[in-house]
Design a protein around this motif. Structure first.
Motif, PDB file in Angstrom:
ATOM      1  N   GLU A 102       0.621  14.862 -10.498  1.00 39.93           N
ATOM      2  CA  GLU A 102       0.221  14.475 -11.851  1.00 39.93           C
ATOM      3  C   GLU A 102      -0.627  13.198 -11.817  1.00 39.93           C
ATOM      4  O   GLU A 102      -1.554  13.029 -12.610  1.00 39.93           O
ATOM      5  CB  GLU A 102       1.461  14.256 -12.717  1.00 39.93           C
ATOM      6  N   LYS A 103      -0.317  12.311 -10.869  1.00 42.92           N
ATOM      7  CA  LYS A 103      -1.083  11.069 -10.716  1.00 42.92           C
ATOM      8  C   LYS A 103      -2.493  11.349 -10.206  1.00 42.92           C
ATOM      9  O   LYS A 103      -3.377  10.490 -10.309  1.00 42.92           O
ATOM     10  CB  LYS A 103      -0.355  10.120  -9.760  1.00 42.92           C
ATOM     11  N   LYS A 104      -2.683  12.551  -9.652  1.00 45.48           N
ATOM     12  CA  LYS A 104      -3.991  12.965  -9.150  1.00 45.48           C
ATOM     13  C   LYS A 104      -4.674  13.931 -10.123  1.00 45.48           C
ATOM     14  O   LYS A 104      -5.583  14.664  -9.761  1.00 45.48           O
ATOM     15  CB  LYS A 104      -3.836  13.623  -7.783  1.00 45.48           C
ATOM     16  N   ASN A 105      -4.171  13.939 -11.358  1.00 48.32           N
ATOM     17  CA  ASN A 105      -4.720  14.778 -12.437  1.00 48.32           C
ATOM     18  C   ASN A 105      -4.589  16.271 -12.144  1.00 48.32           C
ATOM     19  O   ASN A 105      -5.450  17.069 -12.537  1.00 48.32           O
ATOM     20  CB  ASN A 105      -6.187  14.413 -12.712  1.00 48.32           C
ATOM     21  N   ILE A 106      -3.531  16.638 -11.442  1.00 47.51           N
ATOM     22  CA  ILE A 106      -3.220  18.043 -11.211  1.00 47.51           C
ATOM     23  C   ILE A 106      -1.943  18.372 -11.990  1.00 47.51           C
ATOM     24  O   ILE A 106      -0.893  17.778 -11.752  1.00 47.51           O
ATOM     25  CB  ILE A 106      -3.024  18.347  -9.717  1.00 47.51           C
ATOM     26  N   SER A 107      -2.064  19.285 -12.904  1.00 44.50           N
ATOM     27  CA  SER A 107      -0.963  19.626 -13.812  1.00 44.50           C
ATOM     28  C   SER A 107      -0.143  20.778 -13.233  1.00 44.50           C
ATOM     29  O   SER A 107      -0.645  21.891 -13.058  1.00 44.50           O
ATOM     30  CB  SER A 107      -1.543  20.019 -15.185  1.00 44.50           C
ATOM     31  N   VAL A 108       1.129  20.497 -12.926  1.00 44.62           N
ATOM     32  CA  VAL A 108       1.978  21.471 -12.242  1.00 44.62           C
ATOM     33  C   VAL A 108       3.184  21.848 -13.093  1.00 44.62           C
ATOM     34  O   VAL A 108       3.921  20.978 -13.570  1.00 44.62           O
ATOM     35  CB  VAL A 108       2.461  20.913 -10.882  1.00 44.62           C
ATOM     36  N   ARG A 109       3.370  23.128 -13.255  1.00 48.51           N
ATOM     37  CA  ARG A 109       4.575  23.649 -13.913  1.00 48.51           C
ATOM     38  C   ARG A 109       5.642  23.891 -12.845  1.00 48.51           C
ATOM     39  O   ARG A 109       5.336  24.400 -11.772  1.00 48.51           O
ATOM     40  CB  ARG A 109       4.253  24.959 -14.639  1.00 48.51           C
ATOM     41  N   VAL A 110       6.880  23.521 -13.124  1.00 44.96           N
ATOM     42  CA  VAL A 110       7.975  23.728 -12.178  1.00 44.96           C
ATOM     43  C   VAL A 110       9.044  24.603 -12.832  1.00 44.96           C
ATOM     44  O   VAL A 110       9.540  24.290 -13.914  1.00 44.96           O
ATOM     45  CB  VAL A 110       8.604  22.399 -11.715  1.00 44.96           C
ATOM     46  N   VAL A 111       9.369  25.703 -12.151  1.00 44.72           N
ATOM     47  CA  VAL A 111      10.367  26.643 -12.648  1.00 44.72           C
ATOM     48  C   VAL A 111      11.540  26.705 -11.679  1.00 44.72           C
ATOM     49  O   VAL A 111      11.353  26.939 -10.482  1.00 44.72           O
ATOM     50  CB  VAL A 111       9.765  28.062 -12.812  1.00 44.72           C
ATOM     51  N   ASP A 112      12.725  26.472 -12.198  1.00 48.06           N
ATOM     52  CA  ASP A 112      13.947  26.673 -11.422  1.00 48.06           C
ATOM     53  C   ASP A 112      14.354  28.138 -11.577  1.00 48.06           C
ATOM     54  O   ASP A 112      14.918  28.535 -12.592  1.00 48.06           O
ATOM     55  CB  ASP A 112      15.048  25.749 -11.936  1.00 48.06           C
ATOM     56  N   MET A 113      14.073  28.939 -10.555  1.00 47.18           N
ATOM     57  CA  MET A 113      14.427  30.363 -10.583  1.00 47.18           C
ATOM     58  C   MET A 113      15.779  30.519  -9.890  1.00 47.18           C
ATOM     59  O   MET A 113      15.907  31.059  -8.795  1.00 47.18           O
ATOM     60  CB  MET A 113      13.344  31.192  -9.888  1.00 47.18           C
ATOM     61  N   HIS A 114      16.803  30.009 -10.563  1.00 49.97           N
ATOM     62  CA  HIS A 114      18.142  29.996  -9.974  1.00 49.97           C
ATOM     63  C   HIS A 114      18.689  31.392  -9.716  1.00 49.97           C
ATOM     64  O   HIS A 114      19.432  31.616  -8.760  1.00 49.97           O
ATOM     65  CB  HIS A 114      19.105  29.211 -10.863  1.00 49.97           C
ATOM     66  N   THR A 115      18.310  32.343 -10.554  1.00 49.17           N
ATOM     67  CA  THR A 115      18.730  33.728 -10.327  1.00 49.17           C
ATOM     68  C   THR A 115      17.604  34.468  -9.626  1.00 49.17           C
ATOM     69  O   THR A 115      16.557  34.727 -10.210  1.00 49.17           O
ATOM     70  CB  THR A 115      19.090  34.444 -11.643  1.00 49.17           C
ATOM     71  N   ILE A 116      17.820  34.779  -8.371  1.00 48.86           N
ATOM     72  CA  ILE A 116      16.800  35.476  -7.587  1.00 48.86           C
ATOM     73  C   ILE A 116      16.906  36.982  -7.783  1.00 48.86           C
ATOM     74  O   ILE A 116      15.920  37.708  -7.683  1.00 48.86           O
ATOM     75  CB  ILE A 116      16.933  35.064  -6.104  1.00 48.86           C
ATOM     76  N   LYS A 117      18.100  37.443  -8.102  1.00 45.76           N
ATOM     77  CA  LYS A 117      18.291  38.848  -8.461  1.00 45.76           C
ATOM     78  C   LYS A 117      19.435  38.943  -9.461  1.00 45.76           C
ATOM     79  O   LYS A 117      20.532  38.480  -9.165  1.00 45.76           O
ATOM     80  CB  LYS A 117      18.607  39.677  -7.216  1.00 45.76           C
ATOM     81  N   PRO A 118      19.209  39.467 -10.669  1.00 44.66           N
ATOM     82  CA  PRO A 118      17.933  39.984 -11.183  1.00 44.66           C
ATOM     83  C   PRO A 118      16.999  38.841 -11.561  1.00 44.66           C
ATOM     84  O   PRO A 118      17.407  37.878 -12.202  1.00 44.66           O
ATOM     85  CB  PRO A 118      18.359  40.770 -12.424  1.00 44.66           C
ATOM     86  N   ILE A 119      15.749  38.937 -11.142  1.00 43.25           N
ATOM     87  CA  ILE A 119      14.795  37.854 -11.338  1.00 43.25           C
ATOM     88  C   ILE A 119      14.157  37.952 -12.717  1.00 43.25           C
ATOM     89  O   ILE A 119      14.092  39.027 -13.325  1.00 43.25           O
ATOM     90  CB  ILE A 119      13.729  37.865 -10.212  1.00 43.25           C
ATOM     91  N   ASP A 120      13.675  36.818 -13.209  1.00 41.37           N
ATOM     92  CA  ASP A 120      13.086  36.728 -14.546  1.00 41.37           C
ATOM     93  C   ASP A 120      11.625  37.199 -14.515  1.00 41.37           C
ATOM     94  O   ASP A 120      10.696  36.402 -14.384  1.00 41.37           O
ATOM     95  CB  ASP A 120      13.176  35.283 -15.043  1.00 41.37           C
ATOM     96  N   GLU A 121      11.430  38.489 -14.659  1.00 44.11           N
ATOM     97  CA  GLU A 121      10.088  39.064 -14.598  1.00 44.11           C
ATOM     98  C   GLU A 121       9.194  38.521 -15.706  1.00 44.11           C
ATOM     99  O   GLU A 121       8.020  38.208 -15.478  1.00 44.11           O
ATOM    100  CB  GLU A 121      10.164  40.595 -14.707  1.00 44.11           C
ATOM    101  N   GLU A 122       9.737  38.402 -16.897  1.00 42.73           N
ATOM    102  CA  GLU A 122       8.948  37.962 -18.055  1.00 42.73           C
ATOM    103  C   GLU A 122       8.373  36.568 -17.830  1.00 42.73           C
ATOM    104  O   GLU A 122       7.191  36.320 -18.108  1.00 42.73           O
ATOM    105  CB  GLU A 122       9.827  37.974 -19.301  1.00 42.73           C
ATOM    106  N   LEU A 123       9.181  35.658 -17.311  1.00 43.87           N
ATOM    107  CA  LEU A 123       8.709  34.294 -17.086  1.00 43.87           C
ATOM    108  C   LEU A 123       7.671  34.242 -15.969  1.00 43.87           C
ATOM    109  O   LEU A 123       6.688  33.512 -16.059  1.00 43.87           O
ATOM    110  CB  LEU A 123       9.893  33.377 -16.753  1.00 43.87           C
ATOM    111  N   ILE A 124       7.868  35.018 -14.924  1.00 43.16           N
ATOM    112  CA  ILE A 124       6.895  35.050 -13.815  1.00 43.16           C
ATOM    113  C   ILE A 124       5.536  35.529 -14.322  1.00 43.16           C
ATOM    114  O   ILE A 124       4.498  34.946 -14.011  1.00 43.16           O
ATOM    115  CB  ILE A 124       7.400  35.965 -12.687  1.00 43.16           C
TER     116      ILE A 124
END
Length: 315
Positions: free
Chosen positions: A215-237
């Motif tokens: 962020e300090k380098k002007n790169i905007s990063v979204r971070v997702v905690d995908m705690h459930t790997i199965k069944p995975i959150d298809e909609e959010l991906i």
């Protein structure tokens, strides 16, 4: 991310959660002679009649857990992840998952952050194994709060669970008030628009450090905690792929068959975009201090950031 005074390992939080929920839920806890490491010793001290040490016999432990579940009792079976996924695999497949029984596997000491114990004790393939078995839920919480809620979700949901837990004490990511933990639903911890990091477990904390630095380098990063790997959150991906167009997965496991593979399967089917998988690149672990191993395998915040910058520069 809240400031943390006392770091707690997810295996520690698991042991505490078993004690808490054991007061109001009639479940059993089995362990393969590692209760002081898996922290099921807490449960043993509080509810000795519902704790059974099965000895160093992981396959047998899974079969006994299946038997207890078959007569209507929920059962937690705990050992190191490498022993649960490998030594107990046949029994997990045929005796637990095939009949879809209420056995919850507390798999601690996952990944290379086990440290000095080396390759024989460092589970890097367990996610791939467990997510390939029908009926199995695969969940990897990142801190104490989400671990407690993962155990609660396992108790409230029918069927087998693989709870992937770590040895190291880690910073808190959540508070009891702000953790919107729902089985099968990822959590956006930080919004961003240049790319999305999808991660779980110990790598959540590292990914948040990376996002802050970028962020300090002007790169905007979204971070997702995908705690459930199965069944995975298809909609959010799919949503993240549409909105940021680049996905980076970060995991403390083999990139073959792990979280990155699960995300890629969704992207290639519904929303193709550029993806980079950061993890252990088909190598066994080795003995060393956990922080040194994370650095060696490219999983420290600095190494993750460097790989992401190269990915962004690759037009």
């Amino acid at each position: 991310m809240p400031e943390t005074k006392n770091k707690i390992a997810t295996r520690e939080a698991y042991g505490r959660a078993l004690v808490e929920f054991g007061a109001t839920n009639d479940f059993y806890v089995l362990d393969a002679d590692l209760s002081k490491s898996t922290m099921t010793t807490y449960f043993k001290n509080e509810y000795p009649r519902r704790h059974i040490n099965m000895g160093i016999a992981e396959g047998n432990m899974m079969s006994v857990a299946a038997g207890i579940a078959a007569v209507g009792k929920t059962c937690f079976a705990s050992t190191f992840a490498v022993f649960a996924a490998a030594r107990g695999c046949e029994q997990i497949r045929n005796s637990i998952c095939y009949p879809n029984l209420n056995v919850k596997i507390g798999a601690t000491h996952a990944g290379i952050s086990v440290g000095e114990d080396g390759a024989s004790h460092q589970a890097i393939e367990d996610i791939a194994i467990m997510r390939a078995i029908p009926n199995m839920h695969v969940v990897q919480p990142c801190d104490a709060v989400s671990t407690r809620l993962a155990v609660k979700a396992a108790l409230e949901t029918d069927g087998p669970f693989y709870l992937r837990l770590g040895r190291l004490a880690v910073d808190e990511v959540y508070t009891e008030e702000n953790c919107n933990f729902k089985l099968g639903k990822g959590i956006v911890l930080k919004n961003g628009f240049d790319l999305t990091i999808i991660t779980s477990g110990l790598m959540v904390q590292e990914s948040l450090k990376v996002a802050k630095s970028l962020e300090k380098k002007n790169i905007s990063v979204r971070v997702v905690d995908m705690h459930t790997i199965k069944p995975i959150d298809e909609e959010l991906i799919i949503q993240c792929a549409k909105e940021t167009n680049r996905i980076v997965t970060v995991e403390e496991s083999n990139i073959y068959g792990g979280l990155g593979s699960a995300v890629a399967e969704i992207l290639c089917k519904y929303e193709p975009c550029k993806i980079k998988m950061i993890g252990i690149e088909d190598k066994f672990g080795r003995s060393g201090k956990p922080t040194e191993l994370l650095e060696y395998y490219g999983l420290s915040a600095a190494k993750i950031e460097s790989q992401i910058v190269d990915f962004l520069n690759d037009k």
